[in-house]
Motif scaffolding. Structure first.
Motif, mmCIF file in Angstrom:
data_model
loop_
_atom_site.group_PDB
_atom_site.id
_atom_site.type_symbol
_atom_site.label_atom_id
_atom_site.label_comp_id
_atom_site.label_asym_id
_atom_site.label_seq_id
_atom_site.Cartn_x
_atom_site.Cartn_y
_atom_site.Cartn_z
ATOM 1 N N ASP A 50 -1.007 44.478 39.968
ATOM 2 C CA ASP A 50 0.004 45.151 39.153
ATOM 3 C C ASP A 50 -0.595 46.393 38.500
ATOM 4 O O ASP A 50 -1.799 46.474 38.291
ATOM 5 C CB ASP A 50 0.525 44.199 38.067
ATOM 6 C CG ASP A 50 1.306 43.035 38.650
ATOM 7 O OD1 ASP A 50 1.956 43.224 39.697
ATOM 8 O OD2 ASP A 50 1.273 41.936 38.060
ATOM 9 N N PRO A 51 0.249 47.370 38.141
ATOM 10 C CA PRO A 51 -0.259 48.570 37.455
ATOM 11 C C PRO A 51 -0.937 48.215 36.132
ATOM 12 O O PRO A 51 -0.448 47.367 35.382
ATOM 13 C CB PRO A 51 1.007 49.394 37.202
ATOM 14 C CG PRO A 51 2.007 48.886 38.188
ATOM 15 C CD PRO A 51 1.678 47.436 38.388
ATOM 16 N N ILE A 52 -2.082 48.860 35.877
ATOM 17 C CA ILE A 52 -2.848 48.645 34.651
ATOM 18 C C ILE A 52 -2.926 49.984 33.928
ATOM 19 O O ILE A 52 -3.411 50.970 34.498
ATOM 20 C CB ILE A 52 -4.280 48.151 34.973
ATOM 21 C CG1 ILE A 52 -4.232 46.847 35.772
ATOM 22 C CG2 ILE A 52 -5.097 47.982 33.692
ATOM 23 C CD1 ILE A 52 -5.565 46.463 36.385
ATOM 24 N N PRO A 53 -2.453 50.054 32.677
ATOM 25 C CA PRO A 53 -2.523 51.336 31.948
ATOM 26 C C PRO A 53 -3.975 51.730 31.663
ATOM 27 O O PRO A 53 -4.820 50.886 31.409
ATOM 28 C CB PRO A 53 -1.792 51.044 30.639
ATOM 29 C CG PRO A 53 -1.128 49.728 30.801
ATOM 30 C CD PRO A 53 -1.807 49.006 31.916
ATOM 31 N N PHE A 54 -4.240 53.025 31.719
ATOM 32 C CA PHE A 54 -5.544 53.558 31.322
ATOM 33 C C PHE A 54 -5.364 55.022 30.995
ATOM 34 O O PHE A 54 -4.413 55.661 31.406
ATOM 35 C CB PHE A 54 -6.605 53.351 32.416
ATOM 36 C CG PHE A 54 -6.593 54.376 33.496
ATOM 37 C CD1 PHE A 54 -7.513 55.411 33.505
ATOM 38 C CD2 PHE A 54 -5.658 54.321 34.526
ATOM 39 C CE1 PHE A 54 -7.513 56.360 34.510
ATOM 40 C CE2 PHE A 54 -5.649 55.270 35.539
ATOM 41 C CZ PHE A 54 -6.576 56.293 35.523
ATOM 42 N N ASN A 72 -1.532 57.941 29.356
ATOM 43 C CA ASN A 72 -0.273 57.589 30.043
ATOM 44 C C ASN A 72 -0.428 57.526 31.566
ATOM 45 O O ASN A 72 0.454 57.945 32.303
ATOM 46 C CB ASN A 72 0.847 58.563 29.682
ATOM 47 C CG ASN A 72 1.545 58.177 28.405
ATOM 48 O OD1 ASN A 72 1.496 57.013 27.988
ATOM 49 N ND2 ASN A 72 2.190 59.125 27.781
ATOM 50 N N GLN A 73 -1.549 56.997 32.037
ATOM 51 C CA GLN A 73 -1.771 56.854 33.468
ATOM 52 C C GLN A 73 -1.891 55.376 33.797
ATOM 53 O O GLN A 73 -2.085 54.548 32.917
ATOM 54 C CB GLN A 73 -3.021 57.610 33.889
ATOM 55 C CG GLN A 73 -2.898 59.095 33.650
ATOM 56 C CD GLN A 73 -4.112 59.831 34.153
ATOM 57 O OE1 GLN A 73 -4.733 59.425 35.130
ATOM 58 N NE2 GLN A 73 -4.444 60.931 33.518
ATOM 59 N N LYS A 74 -1.767 55.063 35.084
ATOM 60 C CA LYS A 74 -1.885 53.681 35.529
ATOM 61 C C LYS A 74 -2.757 53.634 36.767
ATOM 62 O O LYS A 74 -2.839 54.597 37.527
ATOM 63 C CB LYS A 74 -0.501 53.109 35.843
ATOM 64 C CG LYS A 74 0.382 53.001 34.619
ATOM 65 C CD LYS A 74 1.708 52.393 34.942
ATOM 66 C CE LYS A 74 2.519 52.357 33.652
ATOM 67 N NZ LYS A 74 3.844 51.851 33.859
ATOM 68 N N ARG A 75 -3.411 52.506 36.959
ATOM 69 C CA ARG A 75 -4.198 52.272 38.162
ATOM 70 C C ARG A 75 -3.881 50.876 38.678
ATOM 71 O O ARG A 75 -3.294 50.064 37.959
ATOM 72 C CB ARG A 75 -5.691 52.421 37.890
ATOM 73 C CG ARG A 75 -6.245 51.387 36.937
ATOM 74 C CD ARG A 75 -7.749 51.596 36.739
ATOM 75 N NE ARG A 75 -8.258 50.733 35.719
ATOM 76 C CZ ARG A 75 -8.690 49.482 35.919
ATOM 77 N NH1 ARG A 75 -8.671 48.974 37.134
ATOM 78 N NH2 ARG A 75 -9.150 48.752 34.929
ATOM 79 N N ARG A 76 -4.244 50.605 39.906
ATOM 80 C CA ARG A 76 -4.039 49.289 40.505
ATOM 81 C C ARG A 76 -5.344 48.831 41.141
ATOM 82 O O ARG A 76 -6.098 49.641 41.670
ATOM 83 C CB ARG A 76 -2.973 49.332 41.594
ATOM 84 C CG ARG A 76 -1.579 49.590 41.085
ATOM 85 C CD ARG A 76 -0.615 49.665 42.269
ATOM 86 N NE ARG A 76 0.711 49.941 41.809
ATOM 87 C CZ ARG A 76 1.730 49.098 41.933
ATOM 88 N NH1 ARG A 76 1.555 47.942 42.532
ATOM 89 N NH2 ARG A 76 2.914 49.410 41.479
ATOM 90 N N THR A 77 -5.581 47.554 41.111
ATOM 91 C CA THR A 77 -6.726 46.977 41.796
ATOM 92 C C THR A 77 -6.283 46.635 43.216
ATOM 93 O O THR A 77 -5.263 45.976 43.413
ATOM 94 C CB THR A 77 -7.218 45.709 41.075
ATOM 95 O OG1 THR A 77 -7.596 46.066 39.748
ATOM 96 C CG2 THR A 77 -8.397 45.092 41.800
#
Length: 156
Positions: free
Chosen positions: A137-141, A144-149
């Motif tokens: 799932d998207p992870i905020p970092f 205001n950006q998101k990353r995914r594993t």
């Protein structure tokens, strides 16, 4: 300062840089070029010169580049770990030439073991052949950006 250098390189990637929230107002056109030995460098074309060069560039094509500047490859998220980048100016010359190899997309393949053990710079863009096993799932970092594993499996 040298002003008579010619670079021969393949154009492998391009994108517009713009202010956050203003995707239709680019401040530059950025590209990655790769020479016949596989060395890659980022290039920037400022807003004032985008119309001159955008129509000339085609991904996978090879060019002779003359009358360019060299500057530091800075910014928050440089795509390549190269210390410098090419800057296109009004008088930069871009001449299309015959292809010098068959690596049209500029892939830089790394063995899966090097990828899984992180044996390259985190700032370096590399290509891996594998199978995607799962995407988190998207992870905020950050701002205001998101990353995914993404979990990959060695294709071999």
């Amino acid at each position: 300062m040298l002003d008579d250098i010619t670079v021969v390189a393949r154009y492998i990637s391009i994108w517009h840089s713009h202010a956050k929230g203003k995707p239709n107002d680019p401040w530059s056109l950025d590209a990655v070029f790769m020479d016949p030995q596989g060395n890659r460098i980022q290039a920037t074309i400022k807003r004032d010169h985008i119309t001159k060069f955008a129509g000339l560039l085609e991904e996978g094509a090879c060019y002779r580049i003359r009358n360019f500047g060299v500057g530091e490859n800075g910014g928050k998220y440089p795509l390549l770990p190269h210390k410098y980048k090419i800057n296109f100016f009004k008088n930069t010359s871009l001449t299309r030439m015959n292809r010098f190899d068959t690596n049209l997309n500029g892939f830089k393949f790394e063995p899966f073991l090097r990828f899984s053990t992180r044996r390259w710079s985190e700032q370096e863009a590399v290509d891996i052949i594998g199978t995607i096993v799962s995407i988190g799932d998207p992870i905020p970092f950050g701002d205001n950006q998101k990353r995914r594993t993404v979990i990959l499996e060695d294709a071999e």
